[in-house]
Design a protein around this motif. Sequence first.
Motif, PDB file in Angstrom:
ATOM      1  N   GLN A  37       0.977  -1.168   0.107  1.00 14.54           N
ATOM      2  CA  GLN A  37       0.267   0.089  -0.005  1.00 14.54           C
ATOM      3  C   GLN A  37       1.092   1.446  -0.090  1.00 14.54           C
ATOM      4  OE1 GLN A  37      -2.574  -0.763   3.493  1.00 14.54           O
ATOM      5  NE2 GLN A  37      -4.332  -1.313   2.288  1.00 14.54           N
ATOM      6  N   VAL A  38       1.972   0.965   0.757  1.00 11.71           N
ATOM      7  CA  VAL A  38       2.657   2.544   0.871  1.00 11.71           C
ATOM      8  C   VAL A  38       3.406   2.753  -0.580  1.00 11.71           C
ATOM      9  CG1 VAL A  38       4.759   3.609   2.052  1.00 11.71           C
ATOM     10  CG2 VAL A  38       3.153   2.364   3.285  1.00 11.71           C
ATOM     11  N   ALA A  39       3.978   1.750  -1.058  1.00 11.83           N
ATOM     12  CA  ALA A  39       4.824   1.729  -2.446  1.00 11.83           C
ATOM     13  C   ALA A  39       3.797   2.265  -3.492  1.00 11.83           C
ATOM     14  CB  ALA A  39       5.324   0.601  -2.708  1.00 11.83           C
ATOM     15  N   PHE A  40       2.656   1.524  -3.577  1.00  9.42           N
ATOM     16  CA  PHE A  40       1.516   2.072  -4.533  1.00  9.42           C
ATOM     17  C   PHE A  40       1.021   3.557  -4.192  1.00  9.42           C
ATOM     18  CE2 PHE A  40      -2.692   1.992  -6.391  1.00  9.42           C
ATOM     19  CZ  PHE A  40      -2.419   1.577  -7.710  1.00  9.42           C
ATOM     20  N   SER A  67       3.778   5.607  -5.482  1.00 13.36           N
ATOM     21  CA  SER A  67       3.995   5.601  -7.015  1.00 13.36           C
ATOM     22  C   SER A  67       3.022   6.323  -7.874  1.00 13.36           C
ATOM     23  CB  SER A  67       3.860   4.106  -7.403  1.00 13.36           C
ATOM     24  OG  SER A  67       2.608   3.763  -7.534  1.00 13.36           O
ATOM     25  N   ILE A  68       1.745   6.733  -7.300  1.00 13.40           N
ATOM     26  CA  ILE A  68       0.706   7.404  -8.052  1.00 13.40           C
ATOM     27  C   ILE A  68       0.424   8.686  -7.194  1.00 13.40           C
ATOM     28  CG2 ILE A  68      -0.442   5.256  -8.802  1.00 13.40           C
ATOM     29  CD1 ILE A  68      -2.657   5.729  -6.610  1.00 13.40           C
ATOM     30  N   GLY A  69       1.304   9.092  -6.369  1.00 10.11           N
ATOM     31  CA  GLY A  69       1.275  10.282  -5.814  1.00 10.11           C
ATOM     32  C   GLY A  69       0.180  10.631  -4.702  1.00 10.11           C
ATOM     33  N   VAL A  70      -0.332   9.561  -3.999  1.00 11.65           N
ATOM     34  CA  VAL A  70      -1.307   9.983  -2.996  1.00 11.65           C
ATOM     35  C   VAL A  70      -0.805   9.270  -1.641  1.00 11.65           C
ATOM     36  CG1 VAL A  70      -3.249   9.824  -4.654  1.00 11.65           C
ATOM     37  CG2 VAL A  70      -2.574   7.676  -3.250  1.00 11.65           C
ATOM     38  N   LYS A  71      -1.449  10.198  -0.732  1.00  8.28           N
ATOM     39  CA  LYS A  71      -1.038   9.610   0.732  1.00  8.28           C
ATOM     40  C   LYS A  71      -1.719   8.050   0.816  1.00  8.28           C
ATOM     41  CE  LYS A  71      -1.255  14.174   2.743  1.00  8.28           C
ATOM     42  NZ  LYS A  71      -1.908  14.970   3.589  1.00  8.28           N
ATOM     43  N   ARG A  97      -8.383   8.654 -11.100  1.00  8.61           N
ATOM     44  CA  ARG A  97      -9.398   7.755 -11.766  1.00  8.61           C
ATOM     45  C   ARG A  97      -8.848   7.111 -12.979  1.00  8.61           C
ATOM     46  NH1 ARG A  97     -15.442   7.311 -10.368  1.00  8.61           N
ATOM     47  NH2 ARG A  97     -16.082   5.790 -12.151  1.00  8.61           N
ATOM     48  N   VAL A  98      -8.497   8.191 -14.013  1.00 11.12           N
ATOM     49  CA  VAL A  98      -7.752   7.913 -15.222  1.00 11.12           C
ATOM     50  C   VAL A  98      -6.640   7.012 -15.149  1.00 11.12           C
ATOM     51  CG1 VAL A  98      -6.739   8.971 -17.288  1.00 11.12           C
ATOM     52  CG2 VAL A  98      -8.750   9.991 -16.248  1.00 11.12           C
ATOM     53  N   LEU A  99      -5.589   7.631 -14.171  1.00 12.53           N
ATOM     54  CA  LEU A  99      -4.472   6.809 -13.878  1.00 12.53           C
ATOM     55  C   LEU A  99      -4.805   5.161 -13.478  1.00 12.53           C
ATOM     56  CD1 LEU A  99      -1.470   6.737 -13.490  1.00 12.53           C
ATOM     57  CD2 LEU A  99      -1.616   7.921 -11.286  1.00 12.53           C
ATOM     58  N   LEU A 100      -5.639   5.115 -12.552  1.00 15.83           N
ATOM     59  CA  LEU A 100      -5.982   3.979 -12.007  1.00 15.83           C
ATOM     60  C   LEU A 100      -6.459   2.828 -13.258  1.00 15.83           C
ATOM     61  CD1 LEU A 100      -7.440   4.632  -8.425  1.00 15.83           C
ATOM     62  CD2 LEU A 100      -5.435   3.174  -8.983  1.00 15.83           C
ATOM     63  N   ALA A 101      -7.283   3.406 -14.118  1.00 13.60           N
ATOM     64  CA  ALA A 101      -7.762   2.976 -15.574  1.00 13.60           C
ATOM     65  C   ALA A 101      -6.428   2.413 -16.034  1.00 13.60           C
ATOM     66  CB  ALA A 101      -8.514   3.714 -16.244  1.00 13.60           C
TER      67      ALA A 101
END
Length: 97
Positions: free
Chosen positions: A49-52, A55-59, A78-82
């Motif tokens: 969870q920490v690394a993910f 990697s996507i720039g969220v807490k 949402r777009v990045l997750l898709a």
Amino acid sequence: MSNAFKSIEQGLKEALSHARGDKSAAVLHEIEIPDPDVQAIRARTGLSQVAFARSIGVKKATLLNWEQGRRHPEGPARVLLALIAKDPQIVQRTLTP
């Protein structure tokens, strides 16, 4: 001419028309993005969870809220997750020097 060139050329023409005030030339591109299963997407990447989250720039707390359904990603997240759902290594491959 390649398809990429034609697409860029069309985009530039639309931008110039818009800059001149021609609203009829504006083209709106809308893509429907389904609700992401954030936990499943993260699991496919093999990241903690920490690394993910990093990697996507969220807490990490934001990621936890998404995974537990208390909140839902919106907009660019949402777009990045898709994108990650379709290609789990896209972030690492794209951003790693």
